[in-house]
Scaffold this motif. Structure first.
Motif, short mmCIF file in Angstrom:
data_model
loop_
_atom_site.label_atom_id
_atom_site.label_comp_id
_atom_site.label_asym_id
_atom_site.label_seq_id
_atom_site.Cartn_x
_atom_site.Cartn_y
_atom_site.Cartn_z
N UNK A 214 -19.82 -16.34 117.38
CA UNK A 214 -19.69 -17.41 118.36
C UNK A 214 -19.47 -16.84 119.76
N UNK B 222 -17.03 -16.86 122.11
CA UNK B 222 -16.64 -17.87 123.11
C UNK B 222 -16.60 -17.31 124.52
N UNK C 80 -15.66 -10.70 127.15
CA UNK C 80 -14.61 -10.32 128.11
C UNK C 80 -13.30 -9.93 127.42
N UNK D 88 -11.54 -11.77 125.54
CA UNK D 88 -10.57 -12.85 125.73
C UNK D 88 -10.43 -13.78 124.53
N UNK D 89 -11.45 -13.82 123.66
CA UNK D 89 -11.39 -14.85 122.61
C UNK D 89 -11.18 -14.32 121.20
N UNK E 62 -3.53 -12.78 118.08
CA UNK E 62 -4.19 -13.15 116.84
C UNK E 62 -3.25 -13.03 115.65
N UNK F 204 -13.58 -16.07 112.53
CA UNK F 204 -13.58 -16.43 113.95
C UNK F 204 -12.34 -17.23 114.32
N UNK F 205 -11.71 -17.83 113.34
CA UNK F 205 -10.55 -18.66 113.65
C UNK F 205 -9.29 -18.03 113.11
#
Lengths: 336, 105
Positions: free
Chosen positions: B38, B40, B44, B46-47, B75, B104-105
């Motif tokens: 994904x 997001x 960078x 960041x996600x 995380x 991813x989550x």
């Protein structure tokens, strides 16, 4: 319950949703925006406010938050209204072709057109992988602190190592009966002042700091009453608590949008490139949330999509009127 | 060719061959090889959508910069050998790397 009547209800207040207000405003259509985040700007404000953007036409370089601020200034003449920090849960098309939108906070919006500018979807709290976590949601497990008074004189365990975990630990230290912060590392990055304060509070015995540890299980009969923690050496301990607040940031989810009868392909809404309309008449999707052959997830593409969308939306808002295209250079921006 | 062995989120293991001089980071390369990514933040750090666990070849990788460490700190599933693929440049140095993609989550 708040009730709002508007021409266009825009779901998502990121850059594309904001610019849609401008394009709609030029055609005398009023907009109401709803966003699950507490501030406007979407990803730009939430994920990378201080990052430079280089591909906005006319701006060789612009800071993400500055672009959001500029967009807010640009749309201000059209007096958009906002419901921030609210998630759209239900969308219903009425017999007359208009829409009723309900949020989780009880706001009801009645509009002639719906524009979904939802980016990657709803930003929702990231949940750690702990068995039965969802079972205890609302029964001791909270991912956000809306009303700190809820925790007065209660035992609270927070988990996470980011700024929000530090900030809330400091804040709740004065309110809760007992505060424990669990962090997988032994240092905190981010705001050094907050980290220092947390270490000081731990030294003073005002909070319990459990470092290099992770939550492996939670227990309770009905309501949460215990958190099981394992440290890096594998030692397991139990912490009695009334609340667990995992603070691991936000992650995007498509959310309720998936249930509105729209054609969806891999978490994106299929649209016609003529006007970015969806398969449901009166519902448009613009920006990162849509998909079509050749789609590029760029802010500037979303701006273009907003302009074309507005031309078609006009027919739903003013069915009896003919639309004549006007340049802002000729007519200026006529506000209302 | 640069060989990278990737265990995807469903447990499938495959070795992909990436041409030298491709000028991509590992997140972009995996996306190009049709791994679900994904990304997001677009790279960078960041996600953490491109969060992976390094199974072999940790020492081949460039040192972690502050932003990657900050993001990994946030995380819940980060661990000692966690990296963000977007912070790993694909070049000959990482030939033979073995990673497991995390959720991813």
């Amino acid at each position: 319950m708040e009730h709002i009547n508007t021409d266009i209800c825009i779901i998502g207040a990121g850059p594309v949703g904001l610019f849609a207000v401008f394009e709609a405003g030029l055609l005398k259509m009023r907009c109401h925006l709803i966003d699950v985040l507490p501030q406007v700007g979407g990803q730009l404000s939430e994920i990378y406010p201080q990052k430079p953007i280089y591909d906005i036409p006319g701006f060789p370089i612009i800071n993400a938050q500055e672009l959001v601020d500029n967009l807010m200034e640009q749309i201000a003449p059209f007096n958009p209204t906002f419901s921030l920090g609210e998630r759209v849960d239900h969308l219903k098309k009425l017999e007359d072709g208009t829409f009723v939108i309900n949020t989780n906070e009880g706001t009801e919006v009645h509009s002639k057109v719906v524009v979904i500018a939802g980016g990657l979807g709803c930003f929702e709290p990231r949940k750690p992988a702990i068995d039965r976590l969802e079972q205890f949601e609302g029964k001791g497990v909270n991912y956000m602190i809306k009303n700190p008074e809820l925790f007065r004189n209660r035992k609270v365990v927070l988990a996470g190592g980011g700024d929000s975990a530090l900030d809330w630990t400091i804040f709740l230290a004065d309110i809760a009966a007992e505060v424990t912060l669990i962090h997988r590392g032994d240092t905190f990055r981010g705001a050094p002042d907050s980290a220092e304060k947390v270490f000081d509070l731990a030294k003073e015995g005002k909070i319990n700091l459990v470092l290099q540890s992770q939550i492996t299980a939670i227990n309770g009969t009905g309501h949460l009453n215990e958190v099981i923690v394992q440290n890096k050496d594998g030692e397991v301990s139990s912490i009695g608590t009334d609340h667990l607040i995992p603070l691991f940031g936000l992650t995007p989810k498509l959310g309720p949008i998936a249930e509105w009868g729209l054609n969806i392909d891999k978490s994106a809404i299929e649209v016609s490139t003529v006007d970015y309309s969806t398969n449901v008449a009166g519902i448009f999707a613009i920006g990162d949330i849509n998909t079509y052959p050749g789609k590029l997830k760029l802010i500037l593409c979303g701006f273009h999509e907003a302009a074309l969308m507005a031309q078609s939306a006009f027919k739903f808002v003013y069915p009896a009127q003919k639309l004549s295209f006007k340049y802002t250079t000729v007519y200026g921006v006529n506000t209302f | 060719m640069i060989n990278i062995t990737v265990e995807d989120r469903s447990g499938d293991v495959q070795t992909i061959e990436i041409p030298e001089g491709i000028n991509l980071n590992l997140m972009e390369a995996l996306k190009a090889y049709e791994y679900e990514m994904r990304a997001t933040c677009g790279g960078m750090a960041l996600c953490a959508d491109c969060h992976c666990k390094v199974l072999e070849g940790w020492d081949k990788l460039p040192e972690q910069q502050e932003q990657e460490l900050i993001t990994l700190d946030s995380r819940p599933d980060a661990e000692q050998f966690s990296r963000l693929c977007c912070q790993i440049k694909v070049n000959e140095d990482i030939d033979g790397l073995k990673i497991r993609l995390l959720s991813e989550d």
